[in-house]
Design a protein around this motif. Structure first.
Motif, short mmCIF file in Angstrom:
data_model
loop_
_atom_site.label_atom_id
_atom_site.label_comp_id
_atom_site.label_asym_id
_atom_site.label_seq_id
_atom_site.Cartn_x
_atom_site.Cartn_y
_atom_site.Cartn_z
N PHE A 139 -51.19 17.21 12.23
CA PHE A 139 -49.89 17.85 12.05
C PHE A 139 -48.81 17.25 12.94
O PHE A 139 -47.65 17.16 12.54
CB PHE A 139 -50.02 19.36 12.30
N ALA A 140 -49.15 16.82 14.13
CA ALA A 140 -48.16 16.22 15.02
C ALA A 140 -47.61 14.93 14.41
O ALA A 140 -46.39 14.69 14.42
CB ALA A 140 -48.77 15.93 16.39
N ARG A 141 -48.48 14.11 13.85
CA ARG A 141 -48.03 12.87 13.20
C ARG A 141 -47.18 13.18 11.98
O ARG A 141 -46.13 12.56 11.75
CB ARG A 141 -49.24 12.03 12.80
N ALA A 142 -47.62 14.16 11.16
CA ALA A 142 -46.86 14.52 9.96
C ALA A 142 -45.48 15.05 10.32
O ALA A 142 -44.49 14.77 9.61
CB ALA A 142 -47.64 15.56 9.16
N GLN A 143 -45.36 15.78 11.42
CA GLN A 143 -44.06 16.30 11.84
C GLN A 143 -43.15 15.17 12.32
O GLN A 143 -41.93 15.19 12.08
CB GLN A 143 -44.25 17.35 12.94
N ARG A 144 -43.73 14.16 12.98
CA ARG A 144 -42.92 13.02 13.40
C ARG A 144 -42.38 12.26 12.19
O ARG A 144 -41.23 11.81 12.19
CB ARG A 144 -43.74 12.09 14.29
N VAL A 145 -43.21 12.12 11.16
CA VAL A 145 -42.75 11.46 9.93
C VAL A 145 -41.62 12.26 9.30
O VAL A 145 -40.62 11.70 8.81
CB VAL A 145 -43.93 11.29 8.96
N LEU A 159 -53.86 19.89 -3.77
CA LEU A 159 -53.09 18.75 -4.27
C LEU A 159 -51.69 18.75 -3.67
O LEU A 159 -51.16 17.69 -3.29
CB LEU A 159 -53.02 18.80 -5.79
N LEU A 160 -51.08 19.92 -3.54
CA LEU A 160 -49.75 20.03 -2.95
C LEU A 160 -49.76 19.58 -1.49
O LEU A 160 -48.87 18.85 -1.05
CB LEU A 160 -49.25 21.48 -3.06
N ARG A 161 -50.78 20.03 -0.75
CA ARG A 161 -50.87 19.62 0.66
C ARG A 161 -51.04 18.11 0.78
O ARG A 161 -50.41 17.46 1.63
CB ARG A 161 -52.04 20.34 1.34
N ARG A 162 -51.87 17.55 -0.07
CA ARG A 162 -52.15 16.12 -0.01
C ARG A 162 -50.90 15.30 -0.39
O ARG A 162 -50.55 14.33 0.29
CB ARG A 162 -53.32 15.79 -0.92
N ARG A 163 -50.23 15.69 -1.49
CA ARG A 163 -49.11 14.90 -1.99
C ARG A 163 -47.83 15.12 -1.19
O ARG A 163 -47.06 14.18 -0.93
CB ARG A 163 -48.85 15.23 -3.46
N ALA A 164 -47.58 16.36 -0.80
CA ALA A 164 -46.30 16.66 -0.15
C ALA A 164 -46.30 16.36 1.34
O ALA A 164 -45.25 16.08 1.93
CB ALA A 164 -45.94 18.13 -0.37
N THR A 165 -47.47 16.41 1.98
CA THR A 165 -47.52 16.19 3.43
C THR A 165 -48.32 14.96 3.83
O THR A 165 -48.18 14.49 4.95
CB THR A 165 -48.14 17.42 4.13
N GLY A 166 -49.18 14.47 2.92
CA GLY A 166 -49.99 13.31 3.26
C GLY A 166 -51.15 13.61 4.18
O GLY A 166 -51.80 12.69 4.68
N LEU A 167 -51.46 14.88 4.40
CA LEU A 167 -52.51 15.26 5.33
C LEU A 167 -53.90 15.02 4.73
O LEU A 167 -54.20 15.50 3.64
CB LEU A 167 -52.39 16.73 5.73
N THR A 168 -54.74 14.28 5.44
CA THR A 168 -56.16 14.16 5.10
C THR A 168 -57.03 14.78 6.19
O THR A 168 -58.24 14.89 6.04
CB THR A 168 -56.55 12.69 4.90
N GLY A 169 -56.43 15.15 7.30
CA GLY A 169 -57.07 15.82 8.42
C GLY A 169 -55.99 16.60 9.15
O GLY A 169 -54.81 16.54 8.76
N PRO A 170 -56.35 17.34 10.20
CA PRO A 170 -55.34 18.14 10.91
C PRO A 170 -54.42 17.30 11.80
O PRO A 170 -54.32 17.50 13.01
CB PRO A 170 -56.21 19.11 11.74
N ARG A 228 -40.89 19.69 2.71
CA ARG A 228 -42.02 19.15 3.48
C ARG A 228 -42.16 19.86 4.82
O ARG A 228 -43.27 20.21 5.23
CB ARG A 228 -41.83 17.65 3.69
N ALA A 229 -41.04 20.11 5.50
CA ALA A 229 -41.09 20.79 6.80
C ALA A 229 -41.64 22.21 6.66
O ALA A 229 -42.46 22.65 7.48
CB ALA A 229 -39.70 20.81 7.42
N LEU A 230 -41.20 22.93 5.61
CA LEU A 230 -41.69 24.29 5.41
C LEU A 230 -43.18 24.29 5.05
O LEU A 230 -43.94 25.14 5.55
CB LEU A 230 -40.89 24.97 4.30
N LEU A 231 -43.60 23.35 4.20
CA LEU A 231 -45.02 23.28 3.85
C LEU A 231 -45.88 22.96 5.07
O LEU A 231 -46.99 23.50 5.20
CB LEU A 231 -45.23 22.23 2.76
N LEU A 232 -45.41 22.10 5.94
CA LEU A 232 -46.17 21.79 7.16
C LEU A 232 -46.37 23.03 8.02
O LEU A 232 -47.45 23.24 8.59
CB LEU A 232 -45.48 20.70 7.97
N VAL A 233 -45.34 23.87 8.10
CA VAL A 233 -45.46 25.11 8.87
C VAL A 233 -46.51 26.02 8.24
O VAL A 233 -47.37 26.59 8.92
CB VAL A 233 -44.10 25.82 8.96
N VAL A 234 -46.46 26.14 6.91
CA VAL A 234 -47.42 27.01 6.20
C VAL A 234 -48.85 26.51 6.39
O VAL A 234 -49.76 27.27 6.74
CB VAL A 234 -47.06 27.10 4.71
#
Length: 253
Positions: free
Chosen positions: A38-44, A25-36, A83-89
């Protein structure tokens, strides 16, 4: 992890690393990731990082909202940093999960049998002419085995093309036709099916590999590599005439 035949296809999306309920739930809500992605999430995240200094500047220029603006800027800064730290994790977790996911999907691919639609053989020196063998017919399979034996003994070469059914590379669960080519002498024919039964093909050394994309890691998609031997389960040889007794086929020459 599901390995229905429809999920074994030339190109597949790589799944995110499985997590327990709260981390998921944390990954979904905090990063918006539904698939890998990560490059798009980092740009956001980089785009969001512009907000705190912008709000701070507004607070400095408009004295009446300075306190509220500075408080909002601090809160936005904490959210962006989190969000940036969670994306790294989560990206590190995905990097470790990807090889395991590819290995599991590869094992499923190697163990799966695909229905064969057509088997054609052509000589290298006459690329425009080919002979089609019906792998549901024991007599036809017997003729193909005889031809393979003669080629192995004489050192001649012809090319076999197997067309088989798989799922499409897109999201829709539709059927498609793929093909694989091998030297006829290299083709492994197992006459284990009754006459009239659908022939099937298996690739015991095939594998899924990450699909390379510039600047994108971990991989978002994977593709299959049908390397190694090709095992065909075909009808057993019948009592009909062999190809050698019947003479050469005009279409095969």
């Amino acid at each position: 992890m599901s390995y229905e035949p429809g999920l074994l296809r030339p190109e597949v999306p790589v799944a995110l690393a499985p997590l327990h309920r709260f981390p998921h739930l944390l990954r979904r809500r905090a990063t918006g990731l539904t698939g890998p992605e990560f490059a798009r999430a980092q740009r956001v995240t980089v785009a969001w990082a512009v907000l705190p200094p912008t709000v701070t500047l507004v607070g400095l220029l408009v004295p009446g909202v300075r306190t509220a603006a500075l408080g909002c800027a601090v809160l936005l800064g904490l959210l962006v940093l989190t969000r940036a730290l969670l994306l790294v994790v989560f990206e590190n977790l995905q990097q470790r999960h990807e090889p395991r996911w590819l290995a599991e999907r590869t094992a499923a691919l190697r163990g799966h049998e695909f229905p064969v639609l057509r088997c054609s053989v052509r000589y290298d020196e006459t690329p425009g002419l080919a002979r089609v063998y019906d792998l549901t017919s024991g007599d036809q399979v017997g003729r193909l085995l005889d031809r393979r034996a003669r080629e192995r003994a004489s050192g001649t070469h012809s090319r076999a093309t197997l067309e088989f059914v798989c799922a499409t590379a897109g999201r829709e669960q539709l059927l498609a036709v793929a093909e694989v080519r091998r030297e006829l002498a290299e083709l492994e024919l197992l006459t284990v099916r009754p006459d009239g039964a659908q022939a099937r093909v298996r690739f015991p050394q095939a594998r899924y590999l990450p699909l390379p994309e510039a600047g994108r890691r971990p991989a978002r998609r994977a593709y299959w590599e049908l390397a190694g031997p090709v095992l065909v389960s075909a009808a057993g040889a019948g009592a009909g005439d062999r190809e050698g007794a019947a003479g050469p086929s005009v279409s095969a020459r």
